[in-house]
Write an enzyme that holds these catalytic residues in place. Structure first.
Site, PDB file in Angstrom:
ATOM      1  N   ALA A  11       1.555  -4.689   7.536  1.00 39.72           N
ATOM      2  CA  ALA A  11       0.193  -4.364   6.954  1.00 39.72           C
ATOM      3  C   ALA A  11      -0.145  -2.874   7.375  1.00 39.72           C
ATOM      4  O   ALA A  11      -0.216  -2.744   8.908  1.00 39.72           O
ATOM      5  CB  ALA A  11      -1.062  -5.367   7.092  1.00 39.72           C
ATOM      6  N   LYS A  15       3.752   2.324   4.543  1.00 42.27           N
ATOM      7  CA  LYS A  15       4.778   2.130   4.112  1.00 42.27           C
ATOM      8  C   LYS A  15       4.761   2.830   2.575  1.00 42.27           C
ATOM      9  O   LYS A  15       5.749   3.429   2.073  1.00 42.27           O
ATOM     10  CB  LYS A  15       5.338   0.970   4.046  1.00 42.27           C
ATOM     11  N   SER A  16       3.482   2.592   1.877  1.00 39.95           N
ATOM     12  CA  SER A  16       3.519   2.919   0.600  1.00 39.95           C
ATOM     13  C   SER A  16       2.906   4.625   0.535  1.00 39.95           C
ATOM     14  O   SER A  16       3.726   5.128  -0.303  1.00 39.95           O
ATOM     15  CB  SER A  16       2.115   2.368   0.011  1.00 39.95           C
ATOM     16  N   ALA A  33       3.011  -1.292 -10.435  1.00 40.10           N
ATOM     17  CA  ALA A  33       1.952  -2.014  -9.820  1.00 40.10           C
ATOM     18  C   ALA A  33       1.978  -3.522 -10.019  1.00 40.10           C
ATOM     19  O   ALA A  33       2.055  -4.103 -10.999  1.00 40.10           O
ATOM     20  CB  ALA A  33       0.512  -1.724 -10.167  1.00 40.10           C
ATOM     21  N   HIS A  51      -5.335   2.688  -3.594  1.00 36.31           N
ATOM     22  CA  HIS A  51      -3.719   3.181  -3.750  1.00 36.31           C
ATOM     23  C   HIS A  51      -3.873   3.895  -5.196  1.00 36.31           C
ATOM     24  O   HIS A  51      -2.891   5.016  -5.236  1.00 36.31           O
ATOM     25  CB  HIS A  51      -3.067   1.626  -4.303  1.00 36.31           C
ATOM     26  N   ARG A  55      -2.341   8.219  -5.223  1.00 33.23           N
ATOM     27  CA  ARG A  55      -1.180   8.706  -5.814  1.00 33.23           C
ATOM     28  C   ARG A  55      -1.044   9.627  -7.090  1.00 33.23           C
ATOM     29  O   ARG A  55      -2.265   9.917  -7.479  1.00 33.23           O
ATOM     30  CB  ARG A  55      -0.221   7.506  -6.438  1.00 33.23           C
ATOM     31  N   GLU A  63       1.564  -2.021 -15.142  1.00 39.71           N
ATOM     32  CA  GLU A  63       1.129  -3.184 -14.185  1.00 39.71           C
ATOM     33  C   GLU A  63       1.924  -4.366 -14.831  1.00 39.71           C
ATOM     34  O   GLU A  63       1.519  -4.893 -15.832  1.00 39.71           O
ATOM     35  CB  GLU A  63      -0.267  -3.245 -14.338  1.00 39.71           C
TER      36      GLU A  63
END
Length: 198
Positions: A11, A15-16, A33, A51, A55, A63
């Site tokens: 967490a 990484k994202s 997503a 998030h 981006r 989604e």
């Protein structure tokens, strides 16, 4: 043919952000997503908003956590695909299976989960793995890369709740499968990506 790239980490490991940066030069990206924001869950809504803000505004967002493999088979037009994240896809897919079976009676679902036999657990895990097999199978037909973000779940404490322990094991086996099938794998620690397969 594009590559399959797995990006894993704990967490808030970064990484994202790392996964998104891998696609920043691509002219067209589809962001898959997999999270669900329940009514009244302001904390998750805030996470999703952050998030979205980080981006590229040029990216197309899809989604979904069901039929991702089918979506990939029907949408070959993007130069890159980012699925964030595998952990949420797996748990959301599981609960959608429960709703299919028992309706939206979550007290009943919790009761059924508490009484699952090992055979029932194995059948459910097999259904989740079938969904991942479809995703990987169709990702191999894409011309663009598919980057999958997943939480590393094996480095923390053992959960005290039996359901959480069971699902932690499923997450781990999903990660093992994705690691095996991916062309590249990165582990992100404290914002630093470590290449562990290429």
């Amino acid at each position: 043919m594009g590559k399959i790239i797995l990006v894993t980490g704990g967490a808030r490991s970064g990484k994202s952000t790392f996964a998104e940066n891998l696609l920043k030069e691509e002219p067209s990206v589809c962001y898959l997503a997999t999270s669900i924001v329940q009514p009244g869950d302001t904390e998750m809504a805030d996470r999703v908003k952050k998030h979205q803000e980080q981006r590229s505004k040029k990216w197309v967002t899809e989604e979904r956590f069901r039929d991702v493999g089918q979506f990939l088979s029907e949408h070959h037009q993007y130069k890159g695909y980012l699925l964030d994240c595998a952990t949420l896809l797996s748990i959301n897919y599981f609960y959608s299976l429960m709703v299919d079976e028992y309706g939206e009676d979550y007290a009943l679902i919790d009761e059924k989960i508490a009484g699952f036999t090992e055979d029932e657990k194995n059948k459910i895990e097999a259904k989740i793995m079938v969904e991942w097999h479809k995703i990987i199978e169709n990702a191999r037909k894409l011309s663009g890369d598919l980057i999958i973000v997943s939480n590393e779940v094996g480095l923390g404490i053992v959960p005290e709740n039996p359901f959480t322990r069971w699902f932690r094991d499923i997450y781990g086996r999903v990660n093992q499968y994705l690691g095996k099938e991916s062309d590249e794998v990165y582990l992100v620690v404290a914002g630093i990506p470590l290449e562990i397969k290429k």
